[in-house]
Design an enzyme around this catalytic site. Structure first.
Site, short mmCIF file in Angstrom:
data_model
loop_
_atom_site.label_atom_id
_atom_site.label_comp_id
_atom_site.label_asym_id
_atom_site.label_seq_id
_atom_site.Cartn_x
_atom_site.Cartn_y
_atom_site.Cartn_z
N GLU A 276 -11.74 -34.42 -9.17
CA GLU A 276 -13.11 -33.93 -9.35
C GLU A 276 -14.04 -34.54 -8.30
O GLU A 276 -14.98 -35.28 -8.63
CB GLU A 276 -13.61 -34.31 -10.75
N ARG A 279 -19.24 -36.40 -4.30
CA ARG A 279 -19.83 -37.02 -3.11
C ARG A 279 -18.98 -36.84 -1.86
O ARG A 279 -19.51 -36.55 -0.78
CB ARG A 279 -20.01 -38.51 -3.39
N CYS A 345 -46.85 -43.12 -5.80
CA CYS A 345 -47.61 -44.33 -6.12
C CYS A 345 -46.76 -45.39 -6.82
O CYS A 345 -47.00 -45.73 -7.98
CB CYS A 345 -48.80 -43.95 -7.00
N GLU A 346 -45.72 -45.84 -6.16
CA GLU A 346 -44.90 -46.93 -6.67
C GLU A 346 -44.36 -47.71 -5.49
O GLU A 346 -43.95 -47.11 -4.49
CB GLU A 346 -43.68 -46.38 -7.43
N TYR A 373 -26.06 -36.00 -4.62
CA TYR A 373 -27.00 -36.72 -5.47
C TYR A 373 -28.36 -36.92 -4.80
O TYR A 373 -29.04 -37.90 -5.04
CB TYR A 373 -26.39 -38.08 -5.91
N1 LLP Z 1 -16.15 -36.52 -12.54
C1 LLP Z 1 -16.94 -37.11 -13.46
C2 LLP Z 1 -16.57 -37.06 -14.86
C3 LLP Z 1 -18.12 -37.77 -13.05
O1 LLP Z 1 -18.88 -38.35 -13.96
C4 LLP Z 1 -18.45 -37.80 -11.67
C5 LLP Z 1 -19.69 -38.46 -11.22
C6 LLP Z 1 -17.61 -37.16 -10.76
C7 LLP Z 1 -16.46 -36.53 -11.22
C8 LLP Z 1 -17.90 -37.09 -9.29
O2 LLP Z 1 -17.86 -38.35 -8.70
P1 LLP Z 1 -17.98 -38.49 -7.11
O3 LLP Z 1 -16.73 -37.89 -6.50
O4 LLP Z 1 -19.20 -37.77 -6.68
O5 LLP Z 1 -18.08 -39.96 -6.88
N2 LLP Z 1 -26.01 -40.49 -8.89
C9 LLP Z 1 -25.02 -41.44 -8.43
C10 LLP Z 1 -23.60 -40.97 -8.68
C11 LLP Z 1 -23.33 -40.62 -10.12
C12 LLP Z 1 -21.92 -40.17 -10.35
C13 LLP Z 1 -21.74 -39.64 -11.72
N3 LLP Z 1 -20.48 -39.10 -12.00
C14 LLP Z 1 -25.28 -41.74 -6.97
O6 LLP Z 1 -26.20 -41.18 -6.39
O7 LLP Z 1 -24.59 -42.55 -6.38
#
Ligand code: LLP
Length: 418
Positions: A276, A279, A345-346, A373
């Site tokens: 999955e 990023r 404003c932070e 993200y």
């Molecule tokens: N699968 C599940 C169940 C997840 O919760 C996530 C991300 C992914 C796949 C994808 O993960 P990736 O391959 O993108 O690392 N907002 C944060 C990242 C939050 C990730 C949440 N879950 C940031 O900006 O670093």
């Protein structure tokens, strides 16, 4: 410094593929998210090559960037999807994605969302608690359906990433403790409208080492052996997302090495492997283009006040995340140590601290590695309309989301009449 093959300087001006970011800013305004179709496609192909002839499915994590154009391009490439809400499922369907290639993750799926996903015949629910399993069973029974399920287990592995995005430790809210999973898988008689088809985990995001993936994979494979010895027909293993990208000079495993490591943990077992990634697919395929509104020198600091803010890109404020910030047009002059801040404003509203740049008011800056993200976590804080998004394809720029208007922001608000 990172190399971004699709974002390169030509004669001291930064380009997205064959279009200069100056041109994009003039035409679409700032702040503006700019994506490269070629970058996205190349990274997707890199995943495909790494899997070669294996039985696999890439389920893009929609939360990383849920723009319909991006989902549609991925769907056209054959990608599946990982969703965490009914809203994300609707986006996948609208974008032409295939629900049969869609898995549904998340700790708090609601009844309506389950109904919607059952009606769409999704590939699998990644169930995270016994309560959720009971509810899903009940809803599936009422709809006269059998819900395909993986249990998302919590393997208690340290992903060695930022604590907010580490999800595989036993103190985290995610998943079912791995020791309890076997018992649940064997309770098929209680769950008449559930079919256990897979086994799942996701241990965190922005992982820069392979070892935690391998540790988690090994724990899951050992559980899988036990399940198979009970003749449970587990068809797929979903190892989640989490592969990190380079934001600065992190040493990172390649996509090839990552897939190879996952494959090795499987050993000779034959079953479909799901991942999955979010990023790692879109993160470095996008940047945030912003214009400097003011240069402000105080006795203590040099500030570049730009027109993008924490509402556009939350990652620096929320995780102290580092994003490289590049001048769109390189200029000669004195290098200054800038705090790159937004108009919100932070004091926590910043995009980067201590950046050595030659800068004047009105200059454009590119905040790199913002494809994942970025827009998907943006908000309207300070009544700031969300940024425009464009997709560059060779020498063509497509507007894939128009900048919001203030009228749109207030459209659903109602003033009391008495
Ligand atoms: N699968 C599940 C169940 C997840 O919760 C996530 C991300 C992914 C796949 C994808 O993960 P990736 O391959 O993108 O690392 N907002 C944060 C990242 C939050 C990730 C949440 N879950 C940031 O900006 O670093």
């Amino acid at each position: 410094m990172i190399d971004f093959p699709q974002f390169e300087y030509q004669h001291d001006t930064l380009y997205a593929e064959s279009v200069s970011l100056e041109t994009i800013a003039k035409k679409f305004g700032t702040p503006c998210y700019v994506y490269s179709r070629n970058a996205l496609t190349s990274i997707y192909y890199e995943f495909e090559r790494a899997f070669s002839s294996d039985d696999y499915l890439i389920c893009y994590a929609v939360k990383a960037n849920s723009n319909l154009a991006i989902l549609n391009l991925l769907a056209r490439l054959g990608s599946g999807f990982d969703i965490v809400s009914g809203g994300e499922l609707q986006r996948v369907i609208k974008a032409g994605g295939d629900p049969h290639k869609t898995v549904f993750s998340g700790v708090g799926k609601l009844a309506d969302e389950m109904r919607m996903a059952l009606a769409a015949d999704i590939l699998c629910f990644n169930v995270e608690s016994i309560g959720e399993l009971h509810l899903l069973n009940q809803i599936a029974a009422a709809m006269n359906k059998i819900a395909p399920v993986s249990l998302r287990v919590n393997p208690d592995v340290d992903a060695k990433t930022h604590p907010y995005i580490s999800t595989g430790l036993k103190e985290n809210k995610f998943g079912i403790p791995i020791e309890e999973a076997e018992q649940i898988y064997l309770s098929t008689d209680i769950f008449s409208h559930i079919k256990f088809v897979g086994l799942d985990c996701h241990i965190g995001s922005q992982l820069t080492e392979l070892d935690p993936f391998v540790q988690a994979g090994e724990k899951l494979v050992s559980l899988l052996h036990r399940l198979r010895s009970h003749n449970l027909p587990i068809e797929h293993l979903d190892l989640g997302g989490g592969l990190g990208i380079r934001y600065t000079n992190e040493a990172l495993p390649s996509i090839h090495d990552y897939i190879e490591a996952l494959r090795k943990t499987l050993g000779p077992i034959k079953l479909k492997l799901l991942i999955e990634p979010g990023r790692s697919l879109i993160g470095n395929a996008g940047l945030l283009l912003t214009r400097t509104a003011y240069i402000k020198h105080t006795p203590d600091r040099h500030f570049a006040i730009v027109d993008a803010a924490m509402n556009d890109l939350m990652r620096p404020s929320l995780y102290k995340a580092y994003h490289q910030i590049l001048p769109v047009s390189k200029r000669e002059g004195t290098v200054c140590n800038y705090q790159i801040v937004g108009p919100v404003c932070e004091t926590g509203d910043f995009l980067g601290h201590d950046r050595k740049l030659v800068l004047e008011a009105d200059d454009l800056l590119a905040v790199m590695s913002a494809g994942a993200y970025g827009m998907s976590m943006s908000s309207n804080y300070n009544t700031r309309p969300r940024a425009a998004e464009v997709m560059v394809d060779g020498d063509t720029v497509h507007l894939i989301r128009a900048r919001e208007t203030i009228d749109q922001l207030t459209a659903s608000e109602v003033i009391l009449q008495t």
